[in-house]
Each structure stands twice: as structure tokens, then as C-alpha cells.
Design an enzyme around this catalytic site. Structure first.
Site, mmCIF file in Angstrom:
data_model
loop_
_atom_site.group_PDB
_atom_site.id
_atom_site.type_symbol
_atom_site.label_atom_id
_atom_site.label_comp_id
_atom_site.label_asym_id
_atom_site.label_seq_id
_atom_site.Cartn_x
_atom_site.Cartn_y
_atom_site.Cartn_z
ATOM 1 N N ASP A 1 -9.635 -4.607 -4.926
ATOM 2 C CA ASP A 1 -9.118 -3.535 -4.069
ATOM 3 C C ASP A 1 -10.134 -2.407 -3.943
ATOM 4 O O ASP A 1 -10.603 -1.855 -4.939
ATOM 5 C CB ASP A 1 -7.812 -2.992 -4.647
ATOM 6 C CG ASP A 1 -6.973 -2.282 -3.611
ATOM 7 O OD1 ASP A 1 -7.520 -1.412 -2.907
ATOM 8 O OD2 ASP A 1 -5.782 -2.597 -3.493
ATOM 9 N N SER B 1 0.819 -1.199 0.000
ATOM 10 C CA SER B 1 0.000 0.000 0.000
ATOM 11 C C SER B 1 0.862 1.261 0.000
ATOM 12 O O SER B 1 1.743 1.428 -0.827
ATOM 13 C CB SER B 1 -0.967 -0.026 1.187
ATOM 14 O OG SER B 1 -1.923 1.007 1.105
ATOM 15 N N HIS C 1 23.327 -2.653 -26.133
ATOM 16 C CA HIS C 1 23.188 -1.279 -25.649
ATOM 17 C C HIS C 1 23.328 -1.139 -24.132
ATOM 18 O O HIS C 1 23.355 -0.019 -23.618
ATOM 19 C CB HIS C 1 21.832 -0.712 -26.066
ATOM 20 C CG HIS C 1 21.633 -0.639 -27.541
ATOM 21 N ND1 HIS C 1 21.102 -1.667 -28.273
ATOM 22 C CD2 HIS C 1 21.928 0.360 -28.444
ATOM 23 C CE1 HIS C 1 21.046 -1.325 -29.560
ATOM 24 N NE2 HIS C 1 21.538 -0.102 -29.689
#
EC number: 3.1.-.-
Length: 585
Positions: free
Chosen positions: A430, A355, A507
Site C-alpha cells: 500500500d 480506503s 461474562h
């Protein structure tokens, strides 16, 4: 007489832990001059038993403390009422001050009676002797004996100081007493000249924002810092702490942060066990009403990891107030403690947050880029949308200004500065970090955290079609829906991984990656669009980089590796089997 005074001024003793044989010092080791003999579990009850005088005096003082807390929170309304009734005149304030002085004298007398009750109790005298010896000499033996007691943490000696690492003393780039570095929000009105007149115009708004943040805002954002809530949870916290110490062999420590706040921590060491994950340390960052005694620390513990839990400033044994600067200062000293005192390398540290703990977790990941991984459970990208959700629309400007200036939890911005492995856990039901209703899974701010992370790391492939496909996948609220969407695109995951590995080898690992740039103009197959049959599969022309992992149609594997769904509400404990290490190339 000195011992009686120590008992009067001493801290409240809650519990005497059971002492295991493995924790007792070998008989061949001589004691230091200031060491004292620790109590054995055979002759001492594990719960401290106060005498009647101490027990009743403690009850009176605790009740007075609760009344004082209630009076403190209601004082603005009380002063307004007294002013309206005319009770704030000098003729009425003087008698009231006499009553208040008499009450304070009575409470002082009760405290003295409590001290006498403690002085007559051999258990408390034994404890206060060990505490005084530890303050005089913080030897390992004295600390070991003191760890057998649970008492008011304000009297616990400091175990680690923020300036203790030698690198901090020699470096000028470390934190100062003003605090560690934070990412500052951009001004709301860019390009406006910061003249004296503009400052005067902004002053009323700034004062209002400050008052809102330091009164209502902070307590709404971190309800765990409210004294009355902590008082109600005290039995549960004591029980959870006893479990960590007695069953998990946890070690409590007090850390001093650079702002002077004292941080309450608990460390469980699993490095001596047969479990290989015990070599890794999980630093747990709790939610806005979470405490390490009963919080998310249980998940990595059950999974077999070494764990370091800590309480936010103002929570339980930690001092201060939980503003973002104080939170970051606390997290900094916790990480320093893990590295320089507990002996873990940054590569062996995992940051785990639940959270609102995502703010300190992402700050640590940004500030300590060598940490092994970051796991964010039920976290969000930015506080502003969630704050606007619970406040009236007419307050939109005030809320936005207050959050940005005083409560700026910019998780996504901080997480994008971390280059290591990240796992996001989204709760499909949620009810806290959704901006509409729990059933509307697309309003879950965990989605925005994922999208901002992927857009930062892979900006060319997370555009238009790629972004649209990831959003389509995020709309799935069950595993069945996910599988249906995933199968529709016929993703070649092995090919995606091989291309990413080739790009990384050429890269380097630093983000953002420009993958998708070279073959952006390649032709697509007959079907066009993002369909599984729309990509050419000739041996000459490879699938275009614009479709590269994590974008259309191969955006699914990358999104799935960065975000796992957990079908539960916000406060449901995460099972140990769901605690998995993030994916990395």
C-alpha cells in the site's frame, strides 16, 4: 408548446437501457392513468442518438460548463491578479458586466436551440413524457419505465425520504435536520477556561482552519468531488452503470438525507438466486475517488451477495459536499433504505468499505450495532498521521487543528464501539495509507487500526509482551515470514478458542473483556518469556491468562483472524475469493 418548454428545461439524456423480457409488465396488468408505453429494445437503439442541433448545442454548453468550473477554482488567483493590475475599478467592471450579460444571453439561446433539437427527436419526447408522468404519479409501472433511461440524476424523483420510517417520526432520538450524531474530538488544551479572551485568541486560527478545510483540504481528501475529474470519468461511469443495470439487473434510487442532500444508490438483488449468500446484503462504502459504478461493489457482486452501492455527497449523482457530517447523514439514510424499503434485517447486513470509506462503515457499525459484520479493506485508524505525511512539517499545528475540527475521520474510535465480527484487509504494498514508503509495512495505518481494536477488546492481554508479539507478526510482509513467526511460538489454537468461549459464556459478549485478570500471576514454564517452550504444560497448572488469545504467545491466532494480508497496492481490485466473512466465536 408545453412539451417544447419541457424539452428546453429537461435533463440531459445519456442512454436508453436494453429492456429484458423479464422486466416487462405482464400484459394482463392494466396501466395506471398516467402510465405510458415503454420503448422496446427491438425498435430503439440502446444509446441515445441526439439530433445534430441538440448534439452541437450540448457540446457548447458542456464546454461553457468546463470553463466555468476552471474559472471558479482559479477565481482567487484571478481576483488577486486583476486587483494588482487595477482592473477592479468601476470604470472597467461595468463594461465587463456587459460582456458577461451578452455571453449569458447567447448561452440561453443555445439552450433553446438544444430544446428544439430534443423536441424534434421522438426518443427524447418519449423520455420526457415518462419523466413527467413519474413526477405526477410515482407508480411502480412508471418507475419501472423510467429506470430504462440514464439521464441527469438531478431530475430523478426521490425514492426514499429519511423520515419515511414510522419509527423515525415517533422517536425523538433519531437524527434531526442538523444531522446524525458524531463522536466529537476532545479539546486540544484540556482544562483551559473557555473565556471570551481565549475565544478571541483562537478566532484567527479557527477562521484559517475553516478556509483550508473548505477549499484545499476537502478537495485533497475527496478528489472525486471535483467536477473536472467527474467530467473526465463520465464515459467510464456511464459504462459501469449500464453494466450494473443491464447485466446485473441493478435498480437505481435517489435517497433524501436529513441534511437535504440527495444520495445516488444502486441495488442488486440476489435473494431470488440459488446462492445462499444472496440472502445477505453488502453495503459498499467507496474510497475518496471511488464511485459505485466502477468501485469496490464488484467484489461482493462476484462473490454472489446482494449489494447496495452509493456515492459520497458531491460524487456523480449525489449532491452536497463530502464532509464527515454529510457522510454520516448519507450513510444513515442508506442503512434506513436497506432496512425499511429493501426489507433486509440488520442481522443480514454486512458493511464493506475500501480506503476512506472506512469512516462511514465504522459509523454505521457504531450506530447500528446489530449489523452482521464489518469488512474494512485498505483502511486506516485516524486521518491526522496521513494528513501530516503529505503536508510540510511547519504546518503541523494547522493541519492537526483543521482535521480535528472539520475533517475528523476517527475510524478506530468508532470501530471500537462495535461489538460484532470485524475483518481488516491490509495491502502489503500500500502506497497511500503508509506514512513512510510502501515497502515499510509497519508504517501502514491498518496496523494501528488492528492494534487499537484488539487493545480495546482485550486490554489485559494486549499489554507489553502481547503487544510486542503482535507487532512482530505485523512486520511480516509475506506468507512465508508469517508462517515462520507463527511456527516459532507453537500456538495451541484450540485451547485459546475454548478459553475464549468459556469466558464469553460466563461474562457475555460485551467488550472490553477482562480475560487475563484471574490467572495473571500464574507461574510460567522453565523457559520464561514468550517462547513456545516457556509455558508450563502440567495437568495441574493451565497456561496463564496473561498469554491468552490474543496475546503472547497466542496473540497470533486472534490477530490473524482479525487481519488478512493481500499482496497488492492500494487501488488493486480485491478478488472475490479474498472477500471472506469475519471470524466470530
Amino acid at each position: 408548446m408545453a412539451k417544447l418548454l419541457s424539452c428546453v428545461l429537461g435533463p440531459r439524456l445519456y442512454k436508453i437501457y436494453r429492456e429484458r423480457d423479464s422486466e416487462r409488465a405482464p400484459a394482463s396488468v392494466p396501466e395506471t392513468p398516467t402510465a405510458v408505453t415503454a420503448p422496446h429494445s427491438s425498435s430503439w437503439d440502446t444509446y441515445y442518438q441526439p439530433r445534430a442541433l441538440e448534439k452541437h448545442a450540448d457540446s457548447i454548453l458542456a464546454l461553457a460548463s468546463v470553463f466555468w468550473s476552471i474559472s471558479y477554482y482559479s477565481s482567487p488567483f484571478a481576483f488577486f491578479y486583476l486587483y494588482r493590475k487595477g482592473y477592479l475599478s468601476l470604470s472597467k467592471v461595468v463594461p465587463f458586466s456587459h460582456y458577461a450579460g451578452t455571453l449569458l444571453l447567447l448561452l440561453a439561446g443555445v439552450a433553446c436551440l438544444r430544446g428544439i433539437g430534443r423536441w424534434t427527436n421522438p426518443q427524447y419526447r418519449q423520455f420526457i413524457t415518462i419523466l413527467e408522468a413519474t413526477h405526477r404519479n410515482q407508480s411502480s409501472e412508471n418507475k419501472r419505465q423510467l429506470a430504462n433511461y440514464n439521464f441527469d440524476f438531478r431530475s430523478w424523483p426521490v425514492d426514499f425520504h429519511w423520515e419515511e420510517p414510522s419509527s423515525r417520526k415517533e422517536s425523538r432520538g433519531g437524527p434531526s435536520r442538523r444531522g446524525v450524531a458524531l463522536l466529537r474530538p476532545e479539546p486540544l488544551h484540556r482544562g483551559t477556561a473557555d473565556t471570551l479572551l481565549n475565544r478571541v485568541k483562537k478566532l484567527p486560527c479557527q477562521i484559517t482552519s475553516y478556509l483550508v478545510a473548505h477549499t484545499l483540504g476537502r478537495r485533497m481528501l475527496y478528489p472525486g468531488s471535483v467536477y473536472l475529474l467527474q467530467k473526465a470519468l463520465m464515459p467510464v461511469l456511464l459504462q459501469g452503470q449500464a453494466r450494473l443495470v443491464e447485466e446485473c439487473n441493478g435498480r437505481r434510487a435517489k435517497l433524501l438525507a436529513c441534511d437535504g442532500n440527495e444520495i445516488d444508490t444502486m441495488f442488486v438483488d440476489r435473494r431470488g438466486t440459488a446462492q445462499p449468500q444472496g440472502q445477505k446484503l453488502v453495503i459498499c462504502c467507496e474510497g475518496n475517488a471511488g464511485f459505485y459504478e466502477v468501485g469496490c461493489i464488484s467484489t461482493p457482486l462476484e462473490a454472489g451477495y446482494s449489494v447496495l452501492g452509493w456515492n459520497h455527497p458531491g460524487f456523480a449523482g449525489s449532491t452536497g459536499v463530502p464532509f464527515p457530517q454529510n457522510e454520516a447523514n448519507a450513510m444513515d439514510v442508506v442503512v434506513q433504505f436497506a432496512i425499511h424499503r429493501l426489507g433486509f434485517q440488520p442481522q443480514d447486513i454486512i458493511i464493506y468499505a475500501w480506503s476512506i470509506g472506512g469512516f462511514t462503515a465504522t459509523w454505521a457499525a457504531m450506530s447500528y450495532p446489530d449489523v452482521s459484520a464489518v469488512i474494512l479493506d485498505a483502511s486506516f485508524d485516524d486521518l491526522v498521521p496521513l494528513a501530516l505525511k503529505v503536508m510540510p512539517d511547519s504546518w503541523r499545528g494547522l493541519v492537526t487543528r483543521t482535521v480535528r475540527q472539520h475533517l475528523n475521520l476517527n475510524n478506530a474510535e468508532q470501530l471500537c464501539r462495535y461489538l460484532g465480527p470485524v475483518l481488516l484487509i491490509r495491502r502489503t504494498k500500500d502506497e497511500i495509507i503508509t506514512t513512510t514508503v510502501p515497502e515499510d509495512i509497519m508504517s501502514n495505518r491498518g496496523n494501528d487500526l488492528l492494534l487499537k481494536l484488539l487493545q480495546h477488546r482485550y486490554p489485559r492481554v494486549m499489554a507489553e509482551e502481547g503487544l510486542q508479539v503482535v507487532r512482530q507478526w505485523l512486520e511480516a510482509s509475506s506468507q512465508l515470514e508469517e508462517a515462520s513467526i507463527y511456527s516459532r511460538w507453537e500456538v495451541e489454537e484450540d485451547w485459546c478458542l475454548s478459553v475464549l468461549r468459556s469466558y464469553q459464556a460466563e461474562h457475555g459478549p460485551d467488550f472490553p473483556w477482562s480475560v487475563g485478570k484471574e490467572l495473571l500471576g500464574q507461574e510460567r514454564g522453565v523457559g520464561g518469556g514468550c517462547g513456545g517452550e516457556g509455558w508450563g504444560r502440567s495437568p495441574v497448572v493451565a497456561p496463564p491468562y496473561s498469554a491468552l488469545y490474543p496475546t503472547c504467545p497466542t496473540s497470533f491466532p486472534q490477530a490473524r483472524k482479525h487481519l488478512h494480508n493481500f499482496e497488492a497496492t492500494h487501488c488493486t481490485p480485491l478478488p472475490a475469493q479474498n472477500f471472506q466473512m469475519p471470524w466470530h466465536l
